[in-house]
Design a protein around this motif. Structure first.
Motif, short mmCIF file in Angstrom:
data_model
loop_
_atom_site.label_atom_id
_atom_site.label_comp_id
_atom_site.label_asym_id
_atom_site.label_seq_id
_atom_site.Cartn_x
_atom_site.Cartn_y
_atom_site.Cartn_z
N ASP A 190 59.94 15.26 45.77
CA ASP A 190 58.58 15.25 46.31
C ASP A 190 58.37 14.06 47.24
OD1 ASP A 190 57.86 17.56 45.01
OD2 ASP A 190 56.93 16.54 43.31
N ILE A 191 59.00 12.92 46.94
CA ILE A 191 58.84 11.73 47.77
C ILE A 191 59.44 11.97 49.16
CG2 ILE A 191 59.62 9.33 48.04
CD1 ILE A 191 59.24 9.05 44.98
N TYR A 192 60.60 12.67 49.22
CA TYR A 192 61.20 13.01 50.51
C TYR A 192 60.24 13.87 51.33
CZ TYR A 192 64.57 14.80 53.94
OH TYR A 192 65.21 15.12 55.11
N SER A 193 59.68 14.91 50.69
CA SER A 193 58.76 15.80 51.39
C SER A 193 57.53 15.04 51.86
CB SER A 193 58.35 16.96 50.48
OG SER A 193 59.48 17.73 50.11
N LEU A 194 57.03 14.12 51.03
CA LEU A 194 55.88 13.32 51.43
C LEU A 194 56.23 12.44 52.63
CD1 LEU A 194 53.11 12.11 51.25
CD2 LEU A 194 53.82 10.80 49.24
N GLY A 195 57.46 11.94 52.66
CA GLY A 195 57.88 11.16 53.82
C GLY A 195 57.79 11.98 55.10
N LEU A 244 60.71 6.04 56.62
CA LEU A 244 62.15 6.29 56.68
C LEU A 244 62.82 6.06 55.33
CD1 LEU A 244 63.05 4.77 60.16
CD2 LEU A 244 62.74 7.17 59.54
N LYS A 245 62.28 5.16 54.51
CA LYS A 245 62.85 5.00 53.18
C LYS A 245 62.59 6.24 52.34
CE LYS A 245 63.28 2.09 49.13
NZ LYS A 245 63.20 0.75 48.56
N CYS A 246 61.41 6.83 52.48
CA CYS A 246 61.13 8.09 51.76
C CYS A 246 62.13 9.18 52.16
CB CYS A 246 59.71 8.58 52.08
SG CYS A 246 58.39 7.56 51.42
N LYS A 249 68.64 10.31 52.85
CA LYS A 249 69.37 11.51 52.40
C LYS A 249 69.73 11.42 50.93
CE LYS A 249 69.34 13.13 56.61
NZ LYS A 249 68.39 14.19 56.98
N ASN A 250 70.15 10.24 50.51
CA ASN A 250 70.53 10.03 49.11
C ASN A 250 69.27 9.74 48.29
OD1 ASN A 250 71.54 9.32 46.63
ND2 ASN A 250 72.97 7.77 47.42
N PRO A 251 68.96 10.57 47.27
CA PRO A 251 67.75 10.32 46.47
C PRO A 251 67.69 8.91 45.89
CG PRO A 251 68.66 12.48 45.96
CD PRO A 251 69.65 11.80 46.85
N ALA A 252 68.85 8.31 45.59
CA ALA A 252 68.87 6.97 44.99
C ALA A 252 68.39 5.90 45.96
CB ALA A 252 70.27 6.64 44.49
N ASP A 253 68.40 6.20 47.27
CA ASP A 253 68.00 5.22 48.27
C ASP A 253 66.51 5.30 48.61
OD1 ASP A 253 70.59 4.29 48.44
OD2 ASP A 253 71.13 5.65 50.07
N ARG A 254 65.82 6.31 48.05
CA ARG A 254 64.37 6.45 48.33
C ARG A 254 63.57 5.61 47.34
NH1 ARG A 254 65.10 12.90 47.74
NH2 ARG A 254 66.73 13.12 49.34
N PHE A 255 62.26 5.59 47.51
CA PHE A 255 61.41 5.08 46.44
C PHE A 255 61.70 5.93 45.21
CE2 PHE A 255 59.10 3.93 50.30
CZ PHE A 255 58.79 2.61 50.03
N GLN A 256 61.83 5.29 44.06
CA GLN A 256 62.24 6.03 42.87
C GLN A 256 61.06 6.65 42.12
OE1 GLN A 256 65.72 6.63 42.01
NE2 GLN A 256 65.44 6.15 44.19
N THR A 257 59.87 6.15 42.33
CA THR A 257 58.70 6.73 41.69
C THR A 257 57.56 6.82 42.69
OG1 THR A 257 57.73 4.63 40.95
CG2 THR A 257 59.34 5.68 39.48
N THR A 278 59.95 -6.30 51.64
CA THR A 278 60.94 -6.43 50.58
C THR A 278 61.09 -5.15 49.77
OG1 THR A 278 59.24 -7.31 49.11
CG2 THR A 278 60.56 -8.90 50.33
N ALA A 279 60.15 -4.23 49.95
CA ALA A 279 60.21 -3.00 49.16
C ALA A 279 60.87 -1.87 49.91
CB ALA A 279 58.80 -2.58 48.74
N THR A 280 61.21 -2.07 51.18
CA THR A 280 61.73 -0.96 51.97
C THR A 280 63.05 -1.32 52.62
OG1 THR A 280 60.51 -1.72 53.90
CG2 THR A 280 59.41 -0.12 52.50
N SER A 281 63.73 -0.29 53.03
CA SER A 281 64.94 -0.48 53.84
C SER A 281 64.95 0.58 54.91
CB SER A 281 66.20 -0.36 52.97
OG SER A 281 66.30 0.92 52.42
N VAL A 282 65.52 0.25 56.05
CA VAL A 282 65.50 1.18 57.17
C VAL A 282 66.79 1.98 57.18
CG1 VAL A 282 65.30 1.32 59.69
CG2 VAL A 282 64.10 -0.47 58.44
N LEU A 283 66.69 3.23 57.63
CA LEU A 283 67.87 4.07 57.72
C LEU A 283 68.90 3.43 58.64
CD1 LEU A 283 66.20 7.57 58.09
CD2 LEU A 283 67.62 6.83 56.20
#
Length: 652
Positions: A190-195, A244-246, A249-257, A278-283
């Motif tokens: 759902d977080i990916y879709s929200l992104g 972009l963090k949302c 491609k890898n679910p482990a690299d997105r926000f986890q909750t 500090t909470a994000t990373s860019v693709l």
């Protein structure tokens, strides 16, 4: 089904939409007198036990989700052969329509919408429910600007066995890579879709486009999106990093909750940039040259740099070593290219297999017909002629399109879609009907009660400026712009005014109040202060003596209150007592209300006084005295002479 009553209390009215397994109607809860949305299962599914079980599960799951950002489910049940769910009736428009109409949204608005959706998902995820179909069409933007997440119709609980674990659901433009590949889904789906929803809201377009669902889904798996700022330069880097963090491609690299994402978006809105960074990373940047494709990533970074030795470290055999290293690198590079190509082919095959299982075995592409202004029968005929399946039409009021004619369709005309795809369309119910209703009497109600009463009468409410009222308590409706009992059109707005309290106030009684304290209090009460100064021997300077009208009097708001303030004690004439006996002088001065200090013999003569002329009432006056000279006795001088030889009389 219009004019049908379900469960003995829900009056079914006009149809407002149709989904994959249910039709939605506007209705009236006759017990509570409120407008509701009623979802009823389509007849072809009502007798299917598996669909009935899923419908029941949806109702029970959705009813457990309590959030200001999720459509509320009030009730559900079965009436004869009809299963139904009673839900909150929403006014507004879906986010997809809003983006189509207005284009890219402001960054702050994107973050606000994203935060509210994340909060809704957090509630669902805590109930082990994955929505799986987050898209702008399922986000309703209400008139106050807040959102509601709709349609948990294809959501499923983790412990549910009613759908296959590997089923691919949702819309291709918004599905995650793991959905496309038929993998197990979790909250990060759902977080990916929200992104992607935030990406579209920020740029006005979806990140991946194609001629059909399969090509779009393949891009979800294999391609990196363009940074939003390349499509809309107004997208700032912090919001771009969150989006972009949302979409990693890898679910482990997105926000986890969803909670983590919501907190980050709130930090962004509050301007706490460090918390966002500090909470994000860019693709990682996509390789664009032969050098970059062979580069080594920097640890902890996102850019790539070629591996280079420092020139000071070359030895005489450096050329030979470099040649050998280059040969080894080329060998590994060829191996990696072959493995990557094989992996990409396998991934593509998996995607295609999963989508074919969803869309059907036929993969022939067809041109979507233009249904604009066709009748329902003509639209269905045109859809089926091209090898598509016609969805159940959704009926809407439209002031510009004749009744019974197609208003809108999805997908849009002239697009290439797989044969057998469902083409949905909306049909005009004609102009919005004008219904005359009676205006209720709102006076004496609270604002909430007035809004509910207006809703019962199919009217909208608007709170105007508060007014003063001697007839209604503070917080009660005191006035309304349409007379009670008059006639208005359904949907009209009635402006009402809430009492701010009585128009009369009491002049305050404040003891020992300074001028500023008292006049400030009068201003708070809506009174005007007229300050006048007068001397007073009992009230210190700057303090209030009395008012007119008097303290405790009742006056109208806006009245003027005269405030008499002490300018200090009055000046009085000081008697001149120089030359008088001290006791006599003291008595005279104290009789004039002065305080007397005596410096010198108390029975002496006053030779000086500290204050002359005039002085404040009660002032202190110091008297300087000296002893009185003794009176000279009569007779010869011998009586006044000294005693011989200096002896005292006692010594004689």
């Amino acid at each position: 089904m219009a004019e049908t009553k379900l469960g003995g209390r829900y009056q079914v009215q006009d149809r407002i939409g149709t989904g994959g397994m249910a039709t939605v109607y506007r209705g009236l809860d006759e017990v509570l007198g409120r407008t509701v949305a009623i979802k009823t299962m389509l007849p072809q599914y009502a007798n299917d036990p598996s669909f009935a079980a899923r419908f029941k599960q949806e109702a029970q799951a959705a009813a457990a989700l309590q959030s200001p950002y999720i459509v509320s489910v009030y009730d559900w049940g079965k009436d004869a052969d009809t299963y139904y769910i009673v839900m909150e009736y929403l006014r507004g428009t879906d986010l997809k329509t809003g983006i189509r109409k207005h284009g890219a949204l402001d960054c702050k608005k994107v973050a606000q919408i994203g935060s509210q959706i994340a909060q809704a998902l957090s509630v669902a995820h805590k109930h082990d429910i994955i929505h799986r179909d987050i898209k702008p069409q399922n986000i309703m933007v209400q008139p106050d600007g807040n959102i509601k997440v709709m349609d948990f119709g294809i959501a499923r609980a983790k412990n549910s066995h009613l759908t296959q674990d590997n089923s691919v659901l949702g819309t291709a433009h918004y599905v995650s890579p793991e959905q496309t590949q038929g993998k197990e889904l979790g909250p990060t789906t759902d977080i990916y879709s929200l992104g992607i929803v935030m990406y579209e809201a920020a740029t006005g377009q979806v990140p991946f486009q194609g001629d059909d669902a399969i090509s779009v889904a393949l891009k979800q798996v294999n391609e990196q999106p363009k940074p939003p700022s390349q499509l809309n330069p107004n997208v700032d880097p912090q919001l771009e990093a969150i989006i972009l963090k949302c979409m990693q491609k890898n679910p482990a690299d997105r926000f986890q909750t969803a909670d983590e994402l919501s907190r980050t978006l709130r930090d962004y809105l509050a301007g706490r940039m460090q918390a966002v960074n500090t909470a994000t990373s860019v693709l990682p940047a996509a390789a664009t040259s032969k050098l970059e494709r062979g580069a080594t990533p920097m640890v902890g970074g996102t850019a790539t740099m070629p591996r280079v030795e420092r020139t000071g470290r070359f030895r005489q055999s450096a050329t030979q070593q470099a040649a050998e290293a280059e040969a080894e690198r080329q060998r590994k590079h060829k191996r990696n290219v072959i493995l990557a190509a094989a992996g990409g082919i396998v991934a593509a095959v998996l995607v295609i297999v999963a989508l074919v299982s969803l869309l059907g075995s036929g993969t022939a592409m067809r041109n979507v017909p233009n249904l604009s202004n066709l009748t329902v029968e003509q639209a269905v005929e045109a859809i089926e002629k091209e090898g598509f399946e016609a969805g159940e039409p959704q009926y809407v009021y439209d002031d510009n399109v004749p009744e019974g004619r197609v208003v809108e369709q999805d997908p849009e005309p002239n697009r290439q879609m797989p044969e057998g795809s469902v083409i949905n369309f909306k049909v005009s119910n004609g102009p919005t009907p004008v219904e005359e209703v009676e205006v209720p009497d709102l006076r004496g109600m609270t604002a909430d009660e007035a809004e509910e009463e207006l809703s019962k009468h199919k009217l909208l409410g608007k709170r105007g400026d508060d007014v003063e009222s001697d007839d209604y308590e503070e917080g009660e409706v005191a006035e309304q712009d349409l007379e009670p009992g008059s006639t208005a059109n359904a949907g009209d707005t009635v402006t009402y005014h809430v009492s701010a309290g009585s128009s009369q106030v009491v002049v305050p009684e404040l003891s020992n109040a300074t001028e500023s304290e008292y006049t400030s209090r009068l201003k708070d009460l809506g009174l005007v202060a007229d300050v006048r100064y007068t001397s007073d021997n009992s009230v210190a300077s700057g303090y209030v003596i009395y008012t007119t009208p008097g303290m405790g009097s009742t006056v109208d708001k806006g009245s003027t209150v005269t405030v008499f303030v002490s300018s200090g004690r009055e000046e009085v004439k000081v008697p001149n007592v120089v030359g008088e006996v001290a006791t006599t002088a003291q008595a005279r001065l104290e009789g004039a209300n002065f305080v007397v200090n005596i410096s010198g013999p108390t029975d002496g003569i006053v030779i000086e006084q500290s204050v002359t002329g005039s002085a404040p009432y009660g002032a202190t006056i110091t008297l300087t005295t000296e002893a009185q000279e003794p009176e000279t006795p009569s007779g010869n001088g011998d009586h006044g002479g000294s005693i011989g030889n200096g002896a005292t009389p006692e010594g004689q």
